[in-house]
Design a protein around this motif. Structure first.
Motif, short mmCIF file in Angstrom:
data_model
loop_
_atom_site.label_atom_id
_atom_site.label_comp_id
_atom_site.label_asym_id
_atom_site.label_seq_id
_atom_site.Cartn_x
_atom_site.Cartn_y
_atom_site.Cartn_z
N ALA A 12 0.83 -1.21 0.00
CA ALA A 12 0.00 0.00 0.00
C ALA A 12 0.86 1.26 0.00
O ALA A 12 0.72 2.14 0.85
N ASN A 13 1.78 1.33 -0.95
CA ASN A 13 2.66 2.49 -1.14
C ASN A 13 3.62 2.74 0.01
O ASN A 13 4.29 3.77 0.05
N THR A 14 3.66 1.83 0.98
CA THR A 14 4.64 1.98 2.05
C THR A 14 5.77 1.00 1.78
O THR A 14 5.52 -0.19 1.57
N CYS A 15 7.00 1.50 1.80
CA CYS A 15 8.13 0.65 1.52
C CYS A 15 8.55 -0.04 2.82
O CYS A 15 9.00 0.62 3.76
N ILE A 16 8.35 -1.35 2.90
CA ILE A 16 8.69 -2.06 4.13
C ILE A 16 10.16 -2.49 4.10
O ILE A 16 10.88 -2.36 5.07
N LEU A 17 10.59 -3.03 2.96
CA LEU A 17 12.00 -3.41 2.80
C LEU A 17 12.56 -2.63 1.62
O LEU A 17 11.95 -2.55 0.57
N LYS A 18 13.75 -2.03 1.84
CA LYS A 18 14.32 -1.17 0.79
C LYS A 18 15.60 -1.78 0.26
O LYS A 18 16.65 -1.67 0.89
N ASP A 19 15.50 -2.46 -0.85
CA ASP A 19 16.66 -2.93 -1.59
C ASP A 19 17.68 -3.62 -0.67
O ASP A 19 18.84 -3.23 -0.61
N ILE A 20 17.22 -4.65 0.03
CA ILE A 20 18.08 -5.33 1.00
C ILE A 20 18.96 -6.37 0.30
O ILE A 20 18.47 -7.14 -0.52
#
Lengths: 250, 314
Positions: A12-20
């Motif tokens: 829902a447009n929230t980034c939970i994990l960022k390019d891990i």
């Protein structure tokens, strides 16, 4: 060795994990820690293939985590999710027998029965084998679930916050048991933990997450410091050192 | 232990069947056996279909309270039949071969079930409350649409579908019996072969995934099987609301363990006892004073309430 490459996860447009990108070493206990909402459980769920990959790759000893490798993965990687409860009424033994499903598809052979007995013995569940799960205490039921993943006989064992709802005795017993599995049977254990003290005491390797990124990783004795708590958790707790193990004062 | 409860139930079923065939039988035995034999076969078939459909649905939705009929499956089937009569007219509908009509209805039911319930079940965590509400709303929607069409069509066409919209154990549509037998047998064989996978699915999405099952695909397969079984039983005797819930709950009570290898045959046999025994008592003993469907729904409704109150939502 579990390799995560460029894993991102958006809900829902929230980034939970960022390019891990992270590599979890083979052998020993690796603990994932971090503040609430850091993405620990999301990372866990992706490695455990409970969430479909949006971007990135995950592989376990070269075996890619994808739907087509389902059965091969279930013989390599056992997972214990948070708060398992199901409608079926099962005895401890029946539950542990399910751990053999990846190997025999439900048709238990003699070696499967032997493995089930070994799992029951290893966890001290022989006397409870014919009890129904809903008649057990929380700690005993938890042990039965870990025994099921043990019977699965995989090199990797993933646990998501296994100490939730366990008292201090049950928590210590479970961690000691995991320690023994890592030391004596050479299993690789990846565990999501809330309690930094348990992580510092029992884990070999810490991976710290914050805001969907890997903040830092390393040995617990070097990692758990006042600076870490201030930077990552945003609290200025004191850290004492007892027997070479850091201890966060509550 | 497992064999014991199953054997006792089998014995009871045989007694019920014998009573059903012989009680107050007068006249030509050839005729009586042929006439009652077809009804007996249909009742056994419906029992096995309804109980298996309920068990499968409870496994994939991971609860012991919901059944396909509570979720509106058979109301959907009735709606499809009604729509068909409305579009083709009673004459056109009755002209079509029964088998063709049945297969078209079946295909539509499978498609609708996959679209409506497949998405609902495919979620990461199945929300029981949402399932119940959705089921109730679907059920009401399908029934309201059906009765809306009832009002629009002319009375002779109404008579054609009226037969399809109420549970009836006295007037079984035996035209479809051959086809229904084949279809149900094949489906039941598939269900039986899936029994171990179903056991694993019952442990929930996370553990089933851990054990290497493709949960979403299995749920869809099971939904197709459920749709076939519901279509067969609804075509034969009309919608039966609480029969499945009643017999599966009884089966869980008497079963020594909850594996599908035990529950599948046991609930089918118990369904047979309830239908055949109940029909024998009501038809011959009490002279058809009360329809069996009413009794089953009455008792089944109580079981539903008791389960809701006892287990809550967990």
């Amino acid at each position: 060795m579990i390799t995560v490459e460029n894993l991102s996860y958006t809900v829902a447009n929230t980034c939970i994990l960022k390019d891990i990108s992270v590599t979890l070493p083979k052998g020993g206990i690796t603990a994932l820690i971090g503040p609430n909402g850091a993405g620990k459980s999301s990372l866990f769920s992706h490695i455990a293939r409970l969430l479909p990959l949006q971007t990135g790759r995950i592989s376990v000893e070269g075996l890619e985590v994808s739907p087509s490798n389902r059965q091969a993965l279930s013989r390599k990687l056992a997972i214990l999710p948070q708060e398992v409860h199901f409608a079926t009424r099962l005895t401890v033994k029946e539950l542990v027998q399910f751990g053999r499903y990846p190997h025999c598809q439900g048709r238990l052979r003699s070696e499967d029965h032997a493995m089930v007995t070994a799992a029951l013995e290893a966890f001290g569940l022989m006397s409870l084998a014919d009890r129904f799960l809903d008649t057990l205490s929380g700690g005993q039921r938890h042990k039965a679930h870990v025994a099921m993943t043990y019977a699965q006989d995989t090199d990797y064992l993933l646990l998501d916050e296994p100490l939730n709802n366990l008292d201090i005795a049950a928590s210590r017993a479970l961690m000691a048991l995991l320690r023994r599995l890592a030391d004596e049977e050479g299993k690789t254990i990846v565990i999501v933990l809330h309690d930094i003290n348990f992580a510092a005491q029992y884990a070999d390797h810490l991976v710290v997450l914050k805001d969907g990124c890997i903040e830092r990783e390393g040995k617990p004795a070097e990692m758990v410091t006042g600076a870490l708590l201030a930077d990552v958790f945003g609290t200025d707790a004191q850290v004492a050192v007892v027997d070479d193990t850091p201890f966060v004062m509550p | 232990m497992r064999a014991k409860s199953l054997w006792i139930c089998c014995l009871l079923l045989v007694v019920c069947c014998v009573l059903f065939m012989t009680l107050e039988a007068r006249g030509n035995w050839d005729f009586v056996l042929w006439f009652r034999g077809r009804k007996l076969a249909a009742l056994l078939l419906v029992g096995a279909a309804v109980s298996t459909a309920t068990l499968l649905f409870q496994t994939i939705s991971r609860n012991h309270i919901l059944t396909p009929s509570i979720m509106g499956f058979d109301a959907l089937f009735t709606l499809i039949v009604t729509l068909a009569v409305f579009t083709f007219g009673a004459a056109g509908y009755n002209h079509l071969p029964v088998e063709v009509v049945f297969f078209v209805n079946l295909a539509l039911l499978i498609a609708a079930a996959l679209i409506l319930f497949g998405t609902l079940l495919g979620q990461y965590r199945v929300d029981l409350m949402r399932m119940v509400l959705t089921g109730i709303i679907f059920g009401i929607l399908f029934r309201s649409l059906t009765s809306f069409i009832f009002r629009m069509i002319d009375p002779s066409e109404f008579a054609t579908i009226q037969v399809n919209s109420y549970a009836r154990f006295n007037y079984i549509d035996v035209n479809l019996l051959g086809l229904a037998t084949v279809l149900t047998s094949v489906t039941l064989v598939f269900c039986w072969r899936m029994r171990r996978q179903l056991d694993v699915l019952g442990l929930g999405f996370e553990i089933a995934t851990n054990l290497g099952e493709h949960v979403a695909r299995r749920q869809k397969q099971a939904l197709v099987l459920v749709a076939v079984l519901v279509a067969v039983s609804t075509a034969l005797v009309g919608p039966v609301a609480f029969l499945g819930l009643l017999v599966v709950s009884i089966a869980r009570l008497v079963a020594p363990n909850e594996t599908h290898a035990t529950l599948l045959p046991l609930s089918a046999v118990i369904a047979g006892i309830v239908l055949v025994g109940g029909q024998a008592i009501l038809e011959r003993g009490l002279g058809m004073s009360t329809p069996l469907a009413v009794v089953i729904d009455f008792v089944g409704g109580f079981v539903f309430l008791a389960l809701l109150l006892r287990k809550g939502w967990t």
